[in-house]
Design a protein around this motif. Structure first.
Motif, short mmCIF file in Angstrom:
data_model
loop_
_atom_site.label_atom_id
_atom_site.label_comp_id
_atom_site.label_asym_id
_atom_site.label_seq_id
_atom_site.Cartn_x
_atom_site.Cartn_y
_atom_site.Cartn_z
N GLU A 118 -18.84 -21.09 45.68
CA GLU A 118 -19.13 -22.08 46.74
C GLU A 118 -19.09 -21.47 48.12
OE1 GLU A 118 -18.28 -26.57 45.28
OE2 GLU A 118 -16.74 -25.65 46.51
N TYR A 378 -10.19 -26.45 51.76
CA TYR A 378 -11.15 -25.47 51.25
C TYR A 378 -11.00 -24.16 52.02
CZ TYR A 378 -13.51 -28.75 48.21
OH TYR A 378 -13.80 -29.61 47.18
N VAL A 385 -8.10 -31.49 52.76
CA VAL A 385 -8.96 -32.46 52.07
C VAL A 385 -8.09 -33.33 51.16
CG1 VAL A 385 -10.82 -32.63 50.37
CG2 VAL A 385 -10.97 -30.95 52.21
N MET A 404 -13.66 -44.11 49.39
CA MET A 404 -14.90 -43.94 50.16
C MET A 404 -15.45 -42.53 49.97
SD MET A 404 -14.62 -46.68 52.54
CE MET A 404 -14.88 -46.18 54.22
N SER A 407 -13.49 -38.90 50.41
CA SER A 407 -12.04 -39.14 50.47
C SER A 407 -11.25 -38.13 49.61
CB SER A 407 -11.73 -40.58 50.04
OG SER A 407 -12.29 -40.83 48.78
N GLY A 408 -11.97 -37.27 48.86
CA GLY A 408 -11.27 -36.20 48.13
C GLY A 408 -11.22 -36.38 46.63
N THR A 410 -13.58 -35.88 44.15
CA THR A 410 -14.10 -34.75 43.36
C THR A 410 -13.21 -33.53 43.54
OG1 THR A 410 -16.33 -35.62 43.56
CG2 THR A 410 -16.14 -33.31 42.97
N TYR A 420 -10.27 -24.61 41.92
CA TYR A 420 -9.46 -24.15 43.06
C TYR A 420 -8.00 -24.35 42.70
CZ TYR A 420 -13.69 -24.33 45.95
OH TYR A 420 -14.94 -24.11 46.47
N GLN A 451 -20.76 -35.23 38.98
CA GLN A 451 -21.93 -36.00 39.42
C GLN A 451 -23.13 -35.09 39.67
OE1 GLN A 451 -21.35 -37.94 43.23
NE2 GLN A 451 -19.45 -36.85 43.55
N HIS A 566 -17.79 -45.42 42.13
CA HIS A 566 -17.89 -46.30 43.30
C HIS A 566 -18.08 -47.74 42.87
CE1 HIS A 566 -17.80 -43.24 46.36
NE2 HIS A 566 -18.68 -42.53 45.68
N1 LIG Z 1 -16.93 -26.42 49.02
C1 LIG Z 1 -16.50 -27.11 50.07
N2 LIG Z 1 -16.18 -26.46 51.20
C2 LIG Z 1 -15.71 -27.12 52.27
N3 LIG Z 1 -15.55 -28.45 52.31
C3 LIG Z 1 -15.87 -29.17 51.20
C4 LIG Z 1 -16.35 -28.53 50.04
N4 LIG Z 1 -16.59 -29.48 49.11
C5 LIG Z 1 -16.24 -30.66 49.67
N5 LIG Z 1 -15.80 -30.48 50.93
C6 LIG Z 1 -15.31 -31.51 51.84
O1 LIG Z 1 -14.17 -32.10 51.27
C7 LIG Z 1 -14.14 -33.49 51.52
C8 LIG Z 1 -13.90 -34.23 50.21
O2 LIG Z 1 -15.02 -34.03 49.38
P1 LIG Z 1 -15.10 -34.62 47.92
O3 LIG Z 1 -16.37 -34.14 47.30
O4 LIG Z 1 -13.83 -34.35 47.21
O5 LIG Z 1 -15.20 -36.18 48.23
P2 LIG Z 1 -15.49 -37.40 47.26
O6 LIG Z 1 -14.41 -38.40 47.49
O7 LIG Z 1 -15.70 -36.93 45.86
O8 LIG Z 1 -16.87 -37.92 47.89
P3 LIG Z 1 -18.08 -38.70 47.21
O9 LIG Z 1 -17.61 -40.09 46.92
O10 LIG Z 1 -19.10 -38.71 48.30
O11 LIG Z 1 -18.51 -37.94 46.02
C9 LIG Z 1 -15.44 -33.83 52.20
O12 LIG Z 1 -15.19 -33.99 53.58
C10 LIG Z 1 -16.33 -32.64 51.96
O13 LIG Z 1 -17.18 -32.41 53.04
#
Ligand SMILES: Nc1ncnc2c1ncn2[C@@H]1O[C@H](COP(=O)(O)OP(=O)(O)OP(=O)(O)O)[C@@H](O)[C@H]1O
Length: 618
Positions: A118, A378, A385, A404, A407-408, A410, A420, A451, A566
């Motif tokens: 990544e 990250y 995060v 939302m 929100s973290g 994934t 990680y 997803q 969601h």
């Molecule tokens: N590889 C990465 N490097 C830096 N920041 C990241 C990386 N992947 C995700 N983020 C940031 O971490 C935060 C959380 O991301 P994450 O994908 O966990 O959110 P989520 O709750 O799953 O979102 P969604 O509902 O849109 O899928 C976000 O602000 C995203 O921009």
């Protein structure tokens, strides 16, 4: 930043050669042999021609002449056979070496810790290596080529010097020709020859350096051009480009890059004209000088006519090889930057702690997972995060994670499957830090559908089984369970049907929802005790979604399940729901408990969706 200098360059060349040796151990010895035979070939002719000419002039024995001609033909034949034979072998070995190099690079990526994948810097590094290879063979391939030329020059230069040295012997003191046969003339000749040769070398070196620098710039532009090209030919991007009329955006960006490349190409031609002209002029002067000097020596009788051939040939060999030697050294130095990229890439270290503990195999799937004060940001970023996440999931429970965008959610899953590692806190499996487990064994506990899952251009069966060989009946059974039974019946070759048309015209295109069902089937086929579904129904039509939900308990069985969605209505069947907000868990409980808290985030999210459904229904 790497410290530059002669030793740095030398060390890098040696490291590069070691890599070549690792990729194909015979390449280097065969390159040396090929270069050696190529290097000595001209000298056989130079030396033997001199002998034959002298023999013709002072003709005494026919037999001697025949022997000389015979030796010349024989040696030429042997050297020709040896050098072309080695050349063919070398070319084959280089092909194998290049394939092995690509395999090493690909294996490195596959084995790399996910966080490197990544990381845009790692991606850029790999692209630069690829571009340098495509553009000019820069890197390992060029190193073996230059190495061959280097060996050839290193053989030619001393041989030519040995062949020339006799010309400077003063053989007579006769006063009328004293100057022509003196050390002073020799000295003047050597000085003029050296000045001309060094000047020519510098010209060539500068010309090659500028050429390589220009090529280097083209590598960067090509990378950008390739990016646009890939997007333009990719049918997924094709829709967006057309619908949002982004043609101009792409054409302009592409045109700008091509414009810059053309400018550099002009620079290269200009450079060749400038240096080529000067180089040709000096070379002609030098050749004239050599012929005059050697001619004078022949006129005064200090060398034989045969030796005229020998000396002119050898001096020309000396001049061309010594300047080639310098050019090759300059090229090697420039190529070193690509060797450095290659080594940097191979040296990317896995930071992940690799435990050795075997994972307890349980028939009852009794695996308990706990996050204890886990925080994470990250790599290369400053924002947390996930912040101080603590939660426990008991065996066989289903946990829904809602919240939302961003929100973290994934990220929480990425930590759970050790893509990680947390910066703070720990994640425990049956009370033991997951880092301590053997990574592959630990991963085998999970069936995950992200997803942004990816399917590949293999057969449907291989995609589901994620393997070349698989249990066909099980694949079919699971595809039906995942709601793909009908589509499977329409596939021309059943589960052997290739997906997509990348490699096979008979491949089938599949819709987003069908792809999601196949991804779900892949997770189910794995039959791991913990199942993680990240937005597993986002692309499904309402009926398919309903089918998946109604079969969810059957699908999940006794497994522990994590479920991100969601659509809050789809989380109701979960034992516990965790509400994520800005990297924290702000609420926990089952649906009925959470929906009662009118001040809570869950209530807000639930109502906003429920209201939408109510309005739709009106
Ligand atoms: N590889 C990465 N490097 C830096 N920041 C990241 C990386 N992947 C995700 N983020 C940031 O971490 C935060 C959380 O991301 P994450 O994908 O966990 O959110 P989520 O709750 O799953 O979102 P969604 O509902 O849109 O899928 C976000 O602000 C995203 O921009």
């Amino acid at each position: 930043m790497h410290k530059k200098g002669l030793m740095y360059d030398l060390r890098l060349i040696i490291k590069g050669l070691k890599e070549i040796h690792k990729l194909q151990p015979w390449v280097l010895p065969v390159a040396v042999l090929e270069s050696f035979f190529k290097a000595i070939a001209p000298f056989v002719n130079i030396y033997m021609s001199a002998k034959i000419v002298d023999e013709l002039i002072n003709f005494s024995y026919l037999n001697r002449l025949i022997v000389f001609v015979g030796i010349t033909i024989g040696l030429n034949l042997i050297i020709y056979l040896a050098s072309t034979g080695f050349e063919h072998i070398l070319n084959l070995l280089i092909i194998i070496m290049v394939q092995n190099r690509d395999m090493v690079l690909n294996r490195k990526i596959i084995d790399m810790d996910y966080e490197h994948i990544e990381n845009p810097e790692v991606h850029l590094l790999r692209t630069k290596i690829q571009e340098a290879q495509n553009q000019s063979g820069g890197g390992i391939y060029s190193l073996i080529k230059y190495f061959g030329v280097l060996i050839k020059c290193l053989v030619i230069v001393p041989i030519s010097l040995v062949m020339i040295v006799d010309i400077f012997k003063v053989t007579s003191n006769e006063s009328s020709i004293r100057f022509l046969n003196s050390n002073i003339l020799n000295f003047i000749f050597i000085i003029l020859l050296l000045i001309g040769t060094i000047y020519n070398m510098r010209l060539k070196e500068n010309s090659e350096r500028e050429y390589f620098n220009s090529l280097n710039k083209i590598v960067d532009y090509n990378r950008i051009a390739n990016f646009y090209f890939e997007k333009v030919v990719d049918y997924n991007s094709g829709k967006d480009i057309r619908l949002y009329n982004q043609k101009n955006l792409f054409n302009t960006a592409f045109g700008e890059v091509i414009g810059e490349v053309n400018k550099i190409a002009d620079e290269i031609s200009l450079n060749y004209m400038k240096y080529g002209g000067a180089n040709g002029f000096i070379s002609s002067l030098l050749t004239g000088l050599i012929y005059i000097f050697i001619g004078l020596k022949a006129v005064i009788g200090s060398i034989t006519i045969g030796n005229v051939v020998k000396y002119t040939g050898s001096i020309n060999q000396f001049i061309s090889s010594s300047s080639m030697l310098l050019v090759t050294i300059a090229a090697l130095k420039i190529n070193n930057q690509y060797i450095q990229l290659y080594l940097d890439f191979l040296n990317i270290e896995g930071k992940k702690y690799k435990g050795t503990l075997p994972v307890e195999k349980r028939n009852d799937d009794e695996y308990e997972i706990e996050f204890r004060n886990v925080s994470f940001k990250y790599p290369g970023t400053d924002n947390y995060v996930l912040k101080n996440i603590s939660m426990k999931l008991n065996v066989g429970e289903r946990l829904a994670i809602v919240g939302m965008n961003g929100s973290g959610k994934t990220t929480f899953i990425k930590l759970l499957c050790r893509l990680y590692d947390p910066d703070e806190g720990e994640i425990l499996l049956n009370g033991i830090d997951i880092k301590k487990y053997d990574y592959d064994e630990y991963l085998s506990l999970f069936s995950i559908v992200f997803q942004d899952f990816k399917l590949f251009s293999f057969s449907l069966g291989q995609n589901v089984a994620a393997s070349v060989d698989y249990d066909e009946d099980k694949v079919k059974y699971i595809l039906v369970k995942a709601g793909l039974g009908e589509r499977l019946n329409n596939m021309p070759k059943g589960i052997q049907t290739p997906l997509y048309k990348d490699f096979d015209e008979e491949g089938v295109e599949i819709s987003g929802g069908e792809a999601q069902k196949i991804a779900l089937a892949r997770a189910l086929y794995r039959d791991a005790p913990i199942i993680i579904l990240d937005e597993p129904t986002a692309a499904l039509d309402p009926i398919a979604e309903f089918e998946i939900y109604s079969k969810f308990n059957e699908i999940v069985g006794t497994k522990t399940a994590f479920y991100i969605s969601h659509r809050l209505s789809s989380c109701r069947f979960c034992d516990e729901i965790a509400v994520f907000h800005e990297g924290k868990i702000i609420q926990k409980g089952n649906h009925d408990e959470l929906v009662e808290d009118e001040n809570g985030k869950y209530y807000e999210l639930w109502n906003s969706q429920a209201q939408y459904y109510k309005e739709e229904a009106v």
